[in-house]
Design an enzyme around this catalytic site. Structure first.
Site, PDB file in Angstrom:
ATOM      1  N   LYS A  22      57.905  44.164  43.266  1.00 19.08           N
ATOM      2  CA  LYS A  22      59.181  43.590  42.847  1.00 19.08           C
ATOM      3  C   LYS A  22      59.146  43.267  41.362  1.00 19.08           C
ATOM      4  O   LYS A  22      58.146  42.789  40.837  1.00 19.08           O
ATOM      5  CB  LYS A  22      59.450  42.308  43.637  1.00 19.08           C
ATOM      6  CG  LYS A  22      60.685  41.541  43.215  1.00 19.08           C
ATOM      7  CD  LYS A  22      60.484  40.142  42.644  1.00 19.08           C
ATOM      8  CE  LYS A  22      59.222  39.760  42.033  1.00 19.08           C
ATOM      9  NZ  LYS A  22      59.235  38.531  41.194  1.00 19.08           N
ATOM     10  N   ALA A 111      48.039  39.246  41.174  1.00 20.05           N
ATOM     11  CA  ALA A 111      48.379  38.130  40.282  1.00 20.05           C
ATOM     12  C   ALA A 111      49.011  38.629  38.989  1.00 20.05           C
ATOM     13  O   ALA A 111      48.693  38.173  37.903  1.00 20.05           O
ATOM     14  CB  ALA A 111      47.140  37.295  39.976  1.00 20.05           C
ATOM     15  N   GLY A 112      49.950  39.575  39.139  1.00 21.53           N
ATOM     16  CA  GLY A 112      50.537  40.200  37.958  1.00 21.53           C
ATOM     17  C   GLY A 112      52.006  39.926  37.758  1.00 21.53           C
ATOM     18  O   GLY A 112      52.637  40.557  36.922  1.00 21.53           O
ATOM     19  N   GLY A 113      52.597  39.023  38.546  1.00 23.49           N
ATOM     20  CA  GLY A 113      54.026  38.787  38.423  1.00 23.49           C
ATOM     21  C   GLY A 113      54.866  39.857  39.084  1.00 23.49           C
ATOM     22  O   GLY A 113      56.048  39.999  38.776  1.00 23.49           O
ATOM     23  N   GLY A 116      52.975  40.979  44.609  1.00 20.42           N
ATOM     24  CA  GLY A 116      52.127  41.743  45.524  1.00 20.42           C
ATOM     25  C   GLY A 116      51.791  40.986  46.787  1.00 20.42           C
ATOM     26  O   GLY A 116      51.820  41.553  47.891  1.00 20.42           O
ATOM     27  N   SER A 118      53.566  38.551  48.172  1.00 18.21           N
ATOM     28  CA  SER A 118      54.801  38.454  48.952  1.00 18.21           C
ATOM     29  C   SER A 118      55.140  39.784  49.615  1.00 18.21           C
ATOM     30  O   SER A 118      55.607  39.830  50.758  1.00 18.21           O
ATOM     31  CB  SER A 118      55.954  38.011  48.049  1.00 18.21           C
ATOM     32  OG  SER A 118      55.736  36.712  47.554  1.00 18.21           O
ATOM     33  N   ASP A 151      59.904  35.002  47.284  1.00 17.92           N
ATOM     34  CA  ASP A 151      60.071  36.436  47.050  1.00 17.92           C
ATOM     35  C   ASP A 151      59.988  37.269  48.331  1.00 17.92           C
ATOM     36  O   ASP A 151      60.361  38.444  48.322  1.00 17.92           O
ATOM     37  CB  ASP A 151      58.993  36.945  46.082  1.00 17.92           C
ATOM     38  CG  ASP A 151      59.216  36.469  44.656  1.00 17.92           C
ATOM     39  OD1 ASP A 151      60.365  36.167  44.301  1.00 17.92           O
ATOM     40  OD2 ASP A 151      58.232  36.397  43.899  1.00 17.92           O
TER      41      ASP A 151
END
Length: 318
Positions: A22, A111-113, A116, A118, A151
């Protein structure tokens, strides 16, 4: 209930579901609420960067989780894992005593925004519902998803949507008339979402930043299928200043992509991943080969969107 879920909701030994990452084309962040959350006005888009979640029946009672792929060593396999929480929640809701192994094959950066965790939770809900023959409605699935995180409801359906509340109140009536192409650049930095929200609040206490709630120009542009060149100036992320404040090296990564010819560069969500908008697929692939960008990023992925989520388009089961 979606036709895809109804069509595949039969007992099987293994169910495999892919789920997209996303991104936020617009992420407007309001002030801190009394409940500890922030009001959000956001436009979600699912992009073609996928994790694969496989759920298999086991001869051992209980649930176990295994992980392979990009960043697998960073993904917890205990009670902190959101996919595991999703399976347990669905088991309680469906009065199931689960005996299954959940396997996550990661391609969405950890942990990249990019949501992942979610996404994996959403895929696990869909996969377990099939495996356990729980014929749930869309409303039931979305309520379960909302209980797992802001999310997760969007990750169920993917595509494009307007999110309000804390992001979980969705309007899926938006129709994107065009496909947009991206280069997704990961970095060595790490930013937790709570840390970034705290920095948003700190900066605003010093009159830096504001709530970008005016989203109608972007929505109209997407529905009209305007080209990427006209979408670029409409992209917004209210968390970007906070992410760069916490990790100044992200500014160098963003400038590397702009220097390479990207139409726009924005931190993805709370970061630390950076998104670069391209004119088309060929331009995206060219950007991903840029020596300056490759030198600045940890890894680069080419993707497009919007794409469907697991409750809308399943890879099937075996």
């Amino acid at each position: 209930m979606s036709e895809a879920l109804a069509r595949h909701s039969r007992p099987t030994g293994t169910v495999r579901v892919t789920v997209p990452a996303k991104i936020n084309l617009h992420l407007g962040v309001g002030d801190l609420r009394a409940d500890g959350f922030h009001d959000l006005t956001t436009v979600y888009q699912a992009i073609s960067l996928y994790d694969t979640v496989t759920v298999s029946t086991s001869d051992r009672s209980g649930l176990r989780i295994t992980v392979t792929g990009e960043g697998a060593d960073q993904v917890p396999t205990d009670e902190r894992n959101l996919a595991l929480k999703a399976a347990k929640l669905l088991g309680i809701y469906g009065h199931i005593s689960p005996a299954a192994v959940i396997h996550l094959d990661k391609r969405i950066p950890v942990a990249g925004g990019l949501a992942g965790g979610s996404a994996d939770a959403a895929a696990t809900l869909v996969a377990c519902a099939q495996l356990w023959n729980l014929r749930l409605s869309d409303i039931e699935l979305e309520k379960l998803a909302a209980g797992l995180g802001s999310d997760v409801p969007f990750c169920l359906r993917g595509g494009i949507a307007l999110g309000t509340g804390r992001g979980e109140e969705l309007n899926h009536d938006l129709k994107a008339a065009a496909t947009y192409h991206w280069v997704v650049a990961t970095s060595q930095a790490h930013i937790s979402t709570p840390e970034c929200y705290r920095e948003v609040d700190r900066l605003r206490a010093n009159d830096i930043g504001r709530y970008s709630y005016h989203v109608q120009p972007l929505l109209k542009a997407l529905e009209a299928g305007l080209p990427a060149e006209e979408i670029a100036p409409l992209l917004v992320n209210d968390m970007e200043a906070a992410a760069v404040s916490l990790r100044p090296e992200l500014s160098s990564l963003m400038h590397a992509g702009l220097d390479a010819g990207a139409l726009a560069a924005h931190v993805s969500g709370s970061g630390p991943t950076v998104l670069f908008l391209a004119r088309d697929e060929a331009h995206a692939r060219s950007l991903a080969k840029s020596p300056k960008l490759r030198a600045s990023a940890k890894a680069l992925h080419v993707a497009h969107g919007p794409v469907a989520g697991p409750a809308e388009q399943l890879t099937g089961s075996r």
